[in-house]
Design a protein around this motif. Structure first.
Motif, short mmCIF file in Angstrom:
data_model
loop_
_atom_site.label_atom_id
_atom_site.label_comp_id
_atom_site.label_asym_id
_atom_site.label_seq_id
_atom_site.Cartn_x
_atom_site.Cartn_y
_atom_site.Cartn_z
N LYS A 43 48.55 41.05 103.93
CA LYS A 43 48.52 41.96 102.15
C LYS A 43 47.10 41.71 101.60
O LYS A 43 46.79 40.14 101.67
N SER A 44 46.77 42.83 101.22
CA SER A 44 45.64 43.08 99.75
C SER A 44 45.86 41.75 98.33
O SER A 44 47.20 41.21 98.45
N LEU A 45 44.90 41.23 98.64
CA LEU A 45 44.46 40.16 97.04
C LEU A 45 43.61 40.60 96.08
O LEU A 45 42.31 41.58 96.57
N TYR A 46 44.53 40.77 94.93
CA TYR A 46 43.91 40.66 94.13
C TYR A 46 43.25 40.04 93.09
O TYR A 46 43.66 38.95 92.99
N GLU A 47 41.67 39.46 93.92
CA GLU A 47 40.86 38.52 92.68
C GLU A 47 39.72 38.78 92.04
O GLU A 47 39.14 39.61 91.59
N HIS A 88 41.48 33.97 90.03
CA HIS A 88 42.86 34.20 90.38
C HIS A 88 42.35 35.14 90.71
O HIS A 88 42.51 36.13 91.23
N GLN A 89 43.39 34.31 92.73
CA GLN A 89 44.31 35.44 93.30
C GLN A 89 45.62 35.72 93.20
O GLN A 89 45.90 35.51 92.68
N THR A 90 45.91 36.98 93.26
CA THR A 90 47.16 37.88 93.02
C THR A 90 47.51 38.85 93.93
O THR A 90 46.71 39.52 93.95
N SER A 91 49.35 38.32 94.52
CA SER A 91 49.15 39.72 95.37
C SER A 91 49.09 40.61 94.50
O SER A 91 50.51 41.03 92.90
N GLU A 101 59.06 40.92 94.43
CA GLU A 101 58.19 39.67 94.54
C GLU A 101 58.67 38.63 95.85
O GLU A 101 60.15 38.38 95.11
N SER A 127 43.12 40.43 103.33
CA SER A 127 43.92 39.49 104.46
C SER A 127 44.92 40.47 105.63
O SER A 127 44.66 41.37 105.20
N CYS A 175 44.35 40.18 84.62
CA CYS A 175 44.46 38.81 85.43
C CYS A 175 45.81 38.28 84.59
O CYS A 175 46.05 38.05 83.47
#
Length: 312
Positions: A50-54, A60-63, A71, A47, A34
């Motif tokens: 695109k997929s998000l990693y939580e 916290h979510q990040t792509s 990016e 989504s 993270c």
């Protein structure tokens, strides 16, 4: 020059899912972490875009592309990977745009973002050991519609290489522009290489064994550094019709990267993309003609630390 049809025939077929997996490994080589709390566990949140990693700890979510050279991109990963593959030999933005079917602006930006990742890595890897230096001038071919002011026609550059002590061959190479007022034509004394030595050679005296200034050719024929210099000149002419001063350094670094990374240049460039923060179009377009390697007064700094270098 390789044609469009020939390039498309030789291109591997990339799949989006496989590209996502490969970028995941490049971004997190030791497994997901993270960016906020360094947690190792995550949920995959799907989504529409695109997929998000939580993160399971702090949520916290990040792509996948956040924090990488990609990016903010709207270009599919398969097209990025095609550009990565084609950079193994070098390709113009015009041809890349046709091959991966994007606009010229997008192709230009992709190419220069990849070069930025290469340059960030290059800045962190000084030469050391037994060194050889060769100096010469790059002049862009005269073309219709292209005019370089007199003070920008001949760009002095230094080819520097770490030499393998066992084989005597080049282990790692850098080609860097240097300030014209510090580089004297034909009088390639040590002071002409001061900026290069200060910026791109380790300052640890114990890691410098010897430094030799070589010519393009000797009694036995063309030297290895001479061949490298001829190679980059030919590549710039064939592929791009020559390069102006503003972005010349980025192209020189790209050429050296392929030499240093062979035969794994694709894998190494993908790794750099996953670990390098992105750069914006504005930063690239507004780049000053004086590249980073000449912004410092390298010669003055070199003279202060001259006892660290013994040149033959």
């Amino acid at each position: 020059m390789i044609g469009l049809h020939s390039l498309r025939e030789k291109m591997p077929v990339f799949q989006e899912e496989a590209c996502e997996f490969a970028l995941f490994k490049a971004k997190w080589p030791n497994g997901y972490r993270c960016p906020r709390c360094d947690g190792a566990a995550f949920y995959l949140v799907a989504s529409r875009r695109k997929s998000l990693y939580e993160c399971r700890v702090c949520h916290h979510q990040t792509s996948l592309t956040a924090g990488t050279i990609m990016e903010g991109t709207r270009t599919p990963l398969v097209k990025w990977f095609s550009a990565l593959y084609l950079m193994q030999t070098g390709i113009s933005a015009t041809l890349l745009a046709e091959v991966i079917q994007v606009t010229y602006k997008t192709a230009w930006l992709i190419n220069h973002k990849l070069r930025h990742a290469i340059q960030v890595c290059d800045e962190s890897r000084p030469l050391k050991g037994d060194l050889q230096l060769y100096g010469d001038f790059y002049a862009r071919p005269v073309m219709s519609g292209v005019f370089d002011p007199p003070d920008q026609r001949d760009q002095p550059a230094v080819v520097g290489a770490s030499i393998d002590p066992e084989s005597g061959e080049v282990a790692e190479v850098k080609i860097k522009r240097v300030p014209p007022n510090e580089f004297r034509r034909r009088l390639f004394g040590v002071d002409s290489f001061g900026t290069f030595l200060w910026r791109h050679v380790t300052d640890a005296k114990s890691e410098i064994q010897s430094i030799e200034i070589v010519k393009q050719s000797d009694s036995e024929g063309v030297t290895e550094l001479g061949l490298i210099w001829r190679g980059v000149i030919g590549w710039l002419a064939r592929t791009f019709g020559g390069i102006g001063p503003k972005h010349l350094q980025a192209y020189l670094d790209e050429y050296c990267f392929r030499i240093n990374a062979r035969p794994n240049s694709f894998e190494m460039l993908l790794s750099l993309c996953g670990l390098t923060q992105t750069v914006t179009l504005g930063d690239l377009v507004n780049k000053k003609k004086a590249v980073r390697s000449v912004r410092w007064s390298g010669l003055a700094n070199y003279r202060q630390h001259k006892n660290a270098f013994q040149v033959s």
